[in-house]
Design a protein around this motif. Sequence first.
Motif, PDB file in Angstrom:
ATOM      1  N   ALA A 195       0.947  -1.144  -0.097  1.00 27.60           N
ATOM      2  CA  ALA A 195       0.004  -0.162  -0.007  1.00 27.60           C
ATOM      3  C   ALA A 195       0.952   1.418  -0.085  1.00 27.60           C
ATOM      4  CB  ALA A 195      -1.105   0.029   1.285  1.00 27.60           C
ATOM      5  N   ASN A 196       2.086   1.311   0.415  1.00 22.77           N
ATOM      6  CA  ASN A 196       3.149   2.457   0.469  1.00 22.77           C
ATOM      7  C   ASN A 196       3.489   2.546  -0.790  1.00 22.77           C
ATOM      8  OD1 ASN A 196       2.386   3.077   3.109  1.00 22.77           O
ATOM      9  ND2 ASN A 196       3.819   1.661   3.891  1.00 22.77           N
ATOM     10  N   ALA A 197       3.508   1.730  -1.819  1.00 24.45           N
ATOM     11  CA  ALA A 197       4.284   1.812  -2.992  1.00 24.45           C
ATOM     12  C   ALA A 197       3.964   3.088  -3.858  1.00 24.45           C
ATOM     13  CB  ALA A 197       3.853   0.448  -3.905  1.00 24.45           C
ATOM     14  N   SER A 198       4.644   3.204  -5.090  1.00 23.38           N
ATOM     15  CA  SER A 198       4.449   4.497  -5.667  1.00 23.38           C
ATOM     16  C   SER A 198       2.926   4.243  -6.410  1.00 23.38           C
ATOM     17  CB  SER A 198       5.550   4.594  -6.694  1.00 23.38           C
ATOM     18  OG  SER A 198       5.490   3.441  -7.685  1.00 23.38           O
ATOM     19  N   ASP A 199       2.300   5.375  -6.831  1.00 20.23           N
ATOM     20  CA  ASP A 199       1.304   5.312  -7.636  1.00 20.23           C
ATOM     21  C   ASP A 199       1.205   4.520  -8.654  1.00 20.23           C
ATOM     22  OD1 ASP A 199      -0.111   6.743  -5.447  1.00 20.23           O
ATOM     23  OD2 ASP A 199      -0.045   8.584  -6.238  1.00 20.23           O
ATOM     24  N   ALA A 200       2.378   4.876  -9.515  1.00 23.90           N
ATOM     25  CA  ALA A 200       2.815   4.107 -11.008  1.00 23.90           C
ATOM     26  C   ALA A 200       2.673   2.787 -10.695  1.00 23.90           C
ATOM     27  CB  ALA A 200       4.132   4.614 -11.526  1.00 23.90           C
ATOM     28  N   LEU A 201       3.239   2.045  -9.459  1.00 22.26           N
ATOM     29  CA  LEU A 201       3.384   0.662  -9.427  1.00 22.26           C
ATOM     30  C   LEU A 201       1.900   0.254  -9.015  1.00 22.26           C
ATOM     31  CD1 LEU A 201       4.948  -1.915  -9.505  1.00 22.26           C
ATOM     32  CD2 LEU A 201       5.415  -1.408  -6.957  1.00 22.26           C
ATOM     33  N   LYS A 202       1.323   0.861  -7.965  1.00 26.42           N
ATOM     34  CA  LYS A 202      -0.180   0.552  -7.764  1.00 26.42           C
ATOM     35  C   LYS A 202      -1.127   0.645  -8.778  1.00 26.42           C
ATOM     36  CE  LYS A 202      -0.246   3.483  -4.057  1.00 26.42           C
ATOM     37  NZ  LYS A 202      -0.815   4.193  -2.870  1.00 26.42           N
ATOM     38  N   ALA A 203      -0.953   1.288  -9.786  1.00 26.53           N
ATOM     39  CA  ALA A 203      -1.876   1.363 -10.968  1.00 26.53           C
ATOM     40  C   ALA A 203      -1.607   0.170 -11.719  1.00 26.53           C
ATOM     41  CB  ALA A 203      -1.417   2.611 -11.880  1.00 26.53           C
ATOM     42  N   LYS A 204      -0.603  -0.701 -11.445  1.00 20.85           N
ATOM     43  CA  LYS A 204      -0.514  -1.904 -12.268  1.00 20.85           C
ATOM     44  C   LYS A 204      -0.857  -3.112 -11.533  1.00 20.85           C
ATOM     45  CE  LYS A 204       3.448   0.011 -14.894  1.00 20.85           C
ATOM     46  NZ  LYS A 204       4.991  -0.167 -15.200  1.00 20.85           N
TER      47      LYS A 204
END
Length: 85
Positions: free
Chosen positions: A50-59
């Motif tokens: 959940a603390n990952a970058s928004d770019a990674l969370k989008a994937k």
Amino acid sequence: AIELFNGTNAAIDLSAYKLELYSNGGTAPGTTLNLTGTLEPGGTYVIVNANASDALKAKSNTTSGVTNFNGDDTLVLKKGDTVLD
């Protein structure tokens, strides 16, 4: 992040599977993620912290604390109570 891949010719019902995180050499899981959904042949299922970058969370397909691991932690994939990986 953790990526699961279906290398078979059949869809997989993920509800039979779970990921368990054993922290700091522990013998009991501190965090468990019960998977849901269907993984199609050749498909991937991505779990991101959940603390990952928004770019990674989008994937990702989902976020979970089960991805909060370091060098002395063990991540286990199970089908029911059977360890697969």
